[in-house]
Enzyme design. Structure first.
Site, short mmCIF file in Angstrom:
data_model
loop_
_atom_site.label_atom_id
_atom_site.label_comp_id
_atom_site.label_asym_id
_atom_site.label_seq_id
_atom_site.Cartn_x
_atom_site.Cartn_y
_atom_site.Cartn_z
N PRO A 153 -8.86 -11.45 12.39
CA PRO A 153 -9.59 -11.23 11.13
C PRO A 153 -10.57 -10.05 11.23
O PRO A 153 -11.01 -9.55 10.21
CB PRO A 153 -10.35 -12.54 10.90
CG PRO A 153 -9.86 -13.51 11.92
CD PRO A 153 -9.16 -12.75 12.98
N GLU A 157 -10.73 -20.03 17.88
CA GLU A 157 -11.66 -19.03 17.33
C GLU A 157 -11.27 -17.61 17.67
O GLU A 157 -11.83 -16.65 17.14
CB GLU A 157 -13.09 -19.32 17.80
CG GLU A 157 -13.68 -20.61 17.24
CD GLU A 157 -13.57 -20.70 15.73
OE1 GLU A 157 -14.12 -19.82 15.05
OE2 GLU A 157 -12.93 -21.65 15.24
N ARG A 216 12.38 -3.87 8.27
CA ARG A 216 13.11 -3.35 7.11
C ARG A 216 13.03 -1.83 7.00
O ARG A 216 13.75 -1.23 6.22
CB ARG A 216 12.68 -4.04 5.81
CG ARG A 216 11.21 -4.17 5.58
CD ARG A 216 10.90 -5.10 4.44
NE ARG A 216 11.65 -4.72 3.24
CZ ARG A 216 11.49 -3.59 2.59
NH1 ARG A 216 10.61 -2.71 2.99
NH2 ARG A 216 12.21 -3.33 1.52
N ASP A 239 10.84 1.93 -2.30
CA ASP A 239 9.79 0.92 -2.32
C ASP A 239 8.54 1.37 -3.04
O ASP A 239 8.11 2.50 -2.92
CB ASP A 239 9.38 0.54 -0.89
CG ASP A 239 10.28 -0.53 -0.34
OD1 ASP A 239 11.03 -1.11 -1.12
OD2 ASP A 239 10.20 -0.76 0.87
#
Ligand code: 9D3
Length: 267
Positions: free
Chosen positions: A89, A116, A154, A169
């Site tokens: 994160p 954590e 991809r 895309d």
């Protein structure tokens, strides 16, 4: 391209190569996935992989010694110069230009944290880059690793069929995609936009471009703006044709630039 994933949940990560485009890419030898479980490198009777955080506080931290052993085993098998990425994160937010750059690598070693997170000294010693999926809380890095494997796979040559083109895309152009319709022509009184039924390929292309520009202006104005908060090198300002199409869209939708807040006017 070869992926080596350090994870306590290998069966979760391996699921990405069982089905779909990523599954077919593995079957065709375009990608290769190897998982390494830190638990297999823990030597105590309990096969411990985590411990309490120094300084106190809730939760557990993944131990450095076990992780270092695992990563170094993976490195011996991975291609020379494979990049080591820690999903966390605290990382920078992953985007398509980063995915595109990583798709050029021969190998990628992905470290998934649980609890954590991992002992910071592992980051100092073995991690090249730290990446996040976005500002929300996951239970661990595995979904992040799977997202990276999917997005990178991809872009491998031959991974997509003729129907799915990576070049077309959205985000390759920093624009949201236009709306799509298929049969039948009417669904519960809702008809397909007439232009799509016209057979006029030029006006269809113009309409699609207009919808893309308008939708992006309304929902993701950040994608149209060159600001300090968007530090990508590959955003181009709108062409005169695109500006005209966007103005048409705003007119048709009764939207006007001068009613926007000051910071959104400069598009
Ligand atoms: C209490 C502070 N939290 C940090 C923001 C604790 C915490 C939350 C989630 C610690 C580890 C995790 C596990 N998340 C990941 O491993 C993770 C993640 C994420 O939670 N969000 C977005 N991207 C990612 S990539 C890996």
């Amino acid at each position: 391209m070869r992926f080596d994933v350090i994870t306590l949940l290998p069966e979760l990560v391996e699921a990405v190569t069982k089905v779909g485009i990523t599954g077919r890419a593995k079957d065709r030898g375009l990608i290769d996935l190897h998982c390494w479980n830190p638990r297999d490198y823990s030597i105590d009777v309990h096969r411990t992989v985590d411990d309490r955080p120094y300084g106190g506080g809730p939760g557990m931290v993944m131990k450095a010694d076990v992780l270092l052993k695992t990563i170094r085993h993976a490195k011996q098998q991975a291609p020379q110069g494979a990049k080591v990425v820690y999903l966390s994160p605290q990382g920078k937010k992953l985007d398509q230009s980063t995915v595109r750059e990583m798709s050029q690598l021969e190998g990628l070693i992905l470290i998934c944290g649980r609890y954590e997170g991992i002992d910071e000294r592992v980051v100092q010693l073995e991690v090249d880059e730290e990446w996040s999926l976005g500002d929300y809380v996951l239970s661990g890095g595995e979904l992040g690793a799977m997202v990276m494997i999917d997005a990178i796979t991809r872009l491998q040559p031959e991974a997509l069929g003729h129907n799915e083109s990576a070049l077309q895309d959205s985000f390759t152009e920093n624009l949201l995609d236009c709306e799509h319709y298929t049969r039948p022509e009417v669904v519960e009184n809702l008809a397909v936009p007439a232009v799509l039924m016209s057979g006029n390929h030029k006006s269809i292309a113009r309409w699609r471009r207009k919808q893309s520009l308008g939708k992006t202006w309304q929902r993701r104005p950040d994608l149209l703006k060159e600001t300090a908060s968007r530090m990508t090198t590959d955003i181009k300002p709108l062409s005169d044709d695109d500006k005209k199409l966007l103005d048409e869209y705003l007119q048709e939708h009764c939207l006007q630039k001068q009613f926007l807040p000051e910071h959104e006017k400069d598009i």
